[in-house]
Design an enzyme around this catalytic site. Structure first.
Site, PDB file in Angstrom:
ATOM      1  N   VAL A 147       0.829  -1.206   0.000  1.00 35.20           N
ATOM      2  CA  VAL A 147       0.000   0.000   0.000  1.00 35.20           C
ATOM      3  C   VAL A 147       0.868   1.263   0.000  1.00 35.20           C
ATOM      4  O   VAL A 147       0.384   2.347   0.310  1.00 35.20           O
ATOM      5  CB  VAL A 147      -0.945   0.007   1.224  1.00 35.20           C
ATOM      6  CG1 VAL A 147      -1.933  -1.141   1.133  1.00 35.20           C
ATOM      7  CG2 VAL A 147      -0.168  -0.062   2.543  1.00 35.20           C
ATOM      8  N   HIS A 163      -4.609  -4.157  -2.605  1.00 32.47           N
ATOM      9  CA  HIS A 163      -5.076  -3.824  -1.254  1.00 32.47           C
ATOM     10  C   HIS A 163      -5.183  -2.322  -1.025  1.00 32.47           C
ATOM     11  O   HIS A 163      -5.233  -1.871   0.114  1.00 32.47           O
ATOM     12  CB  HIS A 163      -4.149  -4.458  -0.212  1.00 32.47           C
ATOM     13  CG  HIS A 163      -4.176  -5.959  -0.242  1.00 32.47           C
ATOM     14  ND1 HIS A 163      -3.200  -6.744   0.338  1.00 32.47           N
ATOM     15  CD2 HIS A 163      -5.066  -6.819  -0.794  1.00 32.47           C
ATOM     16  CE1 HIS A 163      -3.489  -8.025   0.134  1.00 32.47           C
ATOM     17  NE2 HIS A 163      -4.621  -8.093  -0.543  1.00 32.47           N
ATOM     18  N   CYS A 229     -19.007  15.407   6.555  1.00 33.38           N
ATOM     19  CA  CYS A 229     -20.081  15.137   7.511  1.00 33.38           C
ATOM     20  C   CYS A 229     -19.652  15.251   8.975  1.00 33.38           C
ATOM     21  O   CYS A 229     -20.488  15.162   9.866  1.00 33.38           O
ATOM     22  CB  CYS A 229     -20.677  13.750   7.258  1.00 33.38           C
ATOM     23  SG  CYS A 229     -19.587  12.375   7.727  1.00 33.38           S
ATOM     24  N   SER A 268       6.736 -12.155  -1.760  1.00 24.04           N
ATOM     25  CA  SER A 268       5.476 -12.405  -1.050  1.00 24.04           C
ATOM     26  C   SER A 268       5.398 -13.868  -0.630  1.00 24.04           C
ATOM     27  O   SER A 268       5.773 -14.764  -1.390  1.00 24.04           O
ATOM     28  CB  SER A 268       4.270 -12.083  -1.939  1.00 24.04           C
ATOM     29  OG  SER A 268       3.053 -12.467  -1.305  1.00 24.04           O
ATOM     30  N   GLY A 295      11.964 -16.392   1.874  1.00 23.25           N
ATOM     31  CA  GLY A 295      11.493 -17.420   2.798  1.00 23.25           C
ATOM     32  C   GLY A 295      10.456 -18.303   2.149  1.00 23.25           C
ATOM     33  O   GLY A 295      10.134 -18.153   0.967  1.00 23.25           O
TER      34      GLY A 295
END
Length: 323
Positions: A147, A163, A229, A268, A295
């Site tokens: 992100v 995401h 708002c 990832s 990993g």
């Protein structure tokens, strides 16, 4: 009177079901966060894996899925790596953020501080190499679970932030969207001297943009409201654990996969379903899947080519082979 009683009972039953659904989804999110990706014992020959992934790129049209491992060299930690943030910090779930005002306040206090590092993060060589491979036609597009916006900052043009990204803020009550930079200025005005009090503190940012703060600092933080708002239910435009990826993004990912020749995962563990599903869909389509990760990953046993290496080391080697 009978109607009123019946209506009250129906409302109470509906509210009970709603709370149960929220609790169930929250529990599922916690399971996703805590998922440990064990080493499968599958370790392909490094040279063969590198050659196979290089061949994928030579053919071109590769769809790349990236995770937190591509941004660690930019100072943003990953979740599940050896030094991953999950070892010291549990991300907030969507259910906590939406329904717990105290949890939301804690997030914004920590995120206000963490944003300093996130907004100053710069692309690293992995981001630049992927952008160069896209420019050369080797990479069709990049789907990122990150992100931080660093792929676009490095010059990549076809980027799908699966995401979301931290640069936009949305009001959960009215839907008003505000740039993060504008909100940050309003928070600074509402909290004079707040950051200066933390000058000597050693703070480490988390992948979702916040840092750990003491309860006293959190209590002193003043939140601001929505410009439209007035609600304080402001949320970064990112997908939290326990929240679904918006349907338009799912459809875009599906279309990119259909157009691609193969899927390459970089940095990832594909521990969450949004990424793992791309692997499954690619294999169902009869296309190869390459993995580059330091990993173990959830998809190790399914990979066509498995290259156990850091994103930086692998991409630096690949760029010399392919271009």
């Amino acid at each position: 009177m009978q109607t009123s009683v019946s209506y009250s009972a129906e409302y109470a039953n509906a509210e009970s079901l709603r709370r149960a659904d929220i609790a169930t989804t929250h529990a599922a999110a916690l399971r996703s966060i805590s998922r440990v990706v064990e080493d499968s014992g599958v370790h392909s020959d490094t040279g063969a894996a590198a050659a196979g992934i290089a061949q994928m790129l030579d053919i071109g049209g590769v769809l790349v899925l990236t995770g937190a491992g591509v941004s660690t060299d930019s100072g943003i930690p990953d979740y599940r790596g050896p030094n991953g943030s999950l070892r010291r910090h549990r991300p907030m779930t969507y259910q906590e953020f939406k329904y717990d005002a105290g949890a939301r306040h804690r997030y914004w206090a920590r995120s206000y501080v963490g944003w300093r590092q996130m907004k100053n993060a710069q692309p690293n060589i992995v981001h630049y190499v992927l952008a160069e491979l896209e420019e050369a036609g080797k990479v069709l597009a990049i789907i990122t679970q990150n992100v931080d916006g660093l792929h676009s900052a490095a010059g990549a043009r076809q980027v799908l932030p699966l995401h979301g990204d931290l640069s936009k803020i949305e009001c959960l009550d009215c839907g008003f969207v505000e740039p993060r930079t504008a909100l940050d200025q309003r928070l600074e005005n509402a909290n004079p001297g707040y950051l200066e009090r933390l000058d000597d503190a050693e703070l480490q940012v988390n992948p979702d943009g916040d840092v750990d703060l003491s309860d006293s600092f959190i209590a002193d933080f003043q939140m601001v409201g929505c410009l439209s708002c007035g609600s304080e239910k402001l949320k970064p435009n990112v997908v939290y654990f326990g929240e679904s990826v918006p349907t338009p993004r799912k459809e875009q990912a599906k279309q990119l996969l259909e157009q691609s020749s193969s899927l390459l995962i970089v940095g990832s563990s594909v521990a969450v379903m949004s990424g793992y599903k791309l692997v499954l869909d690619t294999l169902r389509a009869g296309k190869p899947v390459g993995i580059i990760n330091a990993g173990p990953t959830r998809a190790d046993r399914k990979a066509t080519y498995l290259w156990r290496a850091s994103a930086r080391d692998a991409l630096e080697e690949l760029i010399d082979w392919v271009l």
